[in-house]
Design a protein around this motif. Sequence first.
Motif, PDB file in Angstrom:
ATOM      1  N   ALA A   1     -87.134 -27.741  -4.410  1.00 47.73           N
ATOM      2  CA  ALA A   1     -87.762 -27.384  -3.074  1.00 47.73           C
ATOM      3  C   ALA A   1     -89.007 -26.599  -3.146  1.00 47.73           C
ATOM      4  CB  ALA A   1     -86.798 -26.844  -2.098  1.00 47.73           C
ATOM      5  N   ALA A   2     -88.976 -25.482  -4.172  1.00 50.95           N
ATOM      6  CA  ALA A   2     -89.997 -24.277  -4.384  1.00 50.95           C
ATOM      7  C   ALA A   2     -91.181 -25.117  -5.279  1.00 50.95           C
ATOM      8  CB  ALA A   2     -89.310 -23.160  -5.257  1.00 50.95           C
ATOM      9  N   ARG A   3     -90.864 -26.437  -5.751  1.00 53.82           N
ATOM     10  CA  ARG A   3     -91.937 -27.058  -6.577  1.00 53.82           C
ATOM     11  C   ARG A   3     -92.934 -27.828  -5.397  1.00 53.82           C
ATOM     12  NH1 ARG A   3     -89.171 -30.612 -10.630  1.00 53.82           N
ATOM     13  NH2 ARG A   3     -91.264 -31.410 -10.784  1.00 53.82           N
ATOM     14  N   ILE A   4     -92.532 -28.126  -4.425  1.00 55.93           N
ATOM     15  CA  ILE A   4     -93.031 -29.078  -3.510  1.00 55.93           C
ATOM     16  C   ILE A   4     -94.746 -28.559  -2.998  1.00 55.93           C
ATOM     17  CG2 ILE A   4     -92.999 -30.223  -1.240  1.00 55.93           C
ATOM     18  CD1 ILE A   4     -89.862 -30.476  -1.709  1.00 55.93           C
ATOM     19  N   PRO A   5     -94.525 -27.315  -2.487  1.00 52.19           N
ATOM     20  CA  PRO A   5     -96.008 -26.807  -2.175  1.00 52.19           C
ATOM     21  C   PRO A   5     -97.043 -26.768  -3.448  1.00 52.19           C
ATOM     22  CG  PRO A   5     -94.323 -25.490  -1.210  1.00 52.19           C
ATOM     23  CD  PRO A   5     -93.408 -26.384  -2.331  1.00 52.19           C
ATOM     24  N   LYS A   6     -96.370 -26.605  -4.501  1.00 54.18           N
ATOM     25  CA  LYS A   6     -97.250 -26.396  -5.769  1.00 54.18           C
ATOM     26  C   LYS A   6     -97.825 -27.780  -6.080  1.00 54.18           C
ATOM     27  CE  LYS A   6     -94.562 -22.511  -7.493  1.00 54.18           C
ATOM     28  NZ  LYS A   6     -93.577 -22.086  -8.408  1.00 54.18           N
ATOM     29  N   LEU A   7     -96.828 -29.060  -5.898  1.00 59.57           N
ATOM     30  CA  LEU A   7     -97.384 -30.111  -6.237  1.00 59.57           C
ATOM     31  C   LEU A   7     -97.821 -31.167  -5.395  1.00 59.57           C
ATOM     32  CD1 LEU A   7     -93.981 -31.140  -8.390  1.00 59.57           C
ATOM     33  CD2 LEU A   7     -96.076 -30.192  -9.217  1.00 59.57           C
TER      34      LEU A   7
END
Length: 361
Positions: A11-17
Amino acid sequence: MDFIDQIKELAARIPKLRENIKTEEATKNALVMPLINILGYNVFDPTEVIPEYTADFGTKKGEKVDYAIFKDGNPVILIECKNIDADLDRVHASQLFRYFSVTEAKIGILTNGIIYRFYTDLDSPNKMDDKSFLEINFLDIKEPLINELKRFRKESFDIDDLAPVACELKYTREIKQILSKETNLPSEDFVKFFAKQVHSGPLTQNVREKFTVITKNALSQFINEKINERLKFAMSENPSDSIIEKTDGQEITDTTEESNDGIVTTEEEIEGYHIVKSILRATIDPKRISMRDKKRYCGILLDDNNRKPICRLHFNTKQKYLEVFIDENRKAEKNPITELNEIYDYSDQLVNTVNNYGMSK
């Protein structure tokens, strides 16, 4: 890394990707396939996961659903993926609906890599429901929903256990949505329901308008009062007054007077209850397992009998505890747990407790 941590990391990767994900294929590769792997299915093993799965439907030939997850040689979960920016409210899960009726799959998932909507056939056998029974938003993820997601892991997936849970989740979710809507903007029927019970005169237009405001304010006050009661109770709770943390062979006693006032059954307590039912399903008829919530704990009973406690869920404080009974004399101990899935670690004790009552299917 445990399951919850893996989900939170994804979930934490979504804003970055998100800015770099421009296509449906990129959504699948960056977000959907990693989730399938976290659930324990090997996306590179065609005996477990088949991408672009084809199941001809009538005159429709060659249509594909993005992923089919297999168990014992048969598809059990179908996944249809959309672009990360797709609005799922405007997307029709056409392939899922069609394939659901011609395969043995009982779970359909529609996703844009952020929101996952889970469907089954509660309303009509072999026909996928129009409404999902579970929705998980990875940008607003809640631990109770992560615990629901655990049911779909390869190691624990059981469609027979999932069916009754899906039913409860679906209708609970729909009722909560109705309550949320009515709390913010009470409908005429909702206002009339309350007004007729407290107002003896005719419900004229002016009276209805007056009671619309009164109903909204009353609901808001009621919810706030319940929250405050819960907070006061949590802050004042002192477990040592009536219960022993670890018994060391001594029986735990409960001397607190119970009342319905201030009792709020949480989603975590309901989830814990269903986990216990799942554990004991092979030992007794799940219908014989009941839940009775109290101020300090949520009790799970056999035959709704206080003399036949199976376990107690102490979830009202920051540190959660599972209270299990360690012998036929109902001697017990409270065990700290960090996540609900740890209840499965006490399966043997729960089964022994039921067996000690001489109760089997």
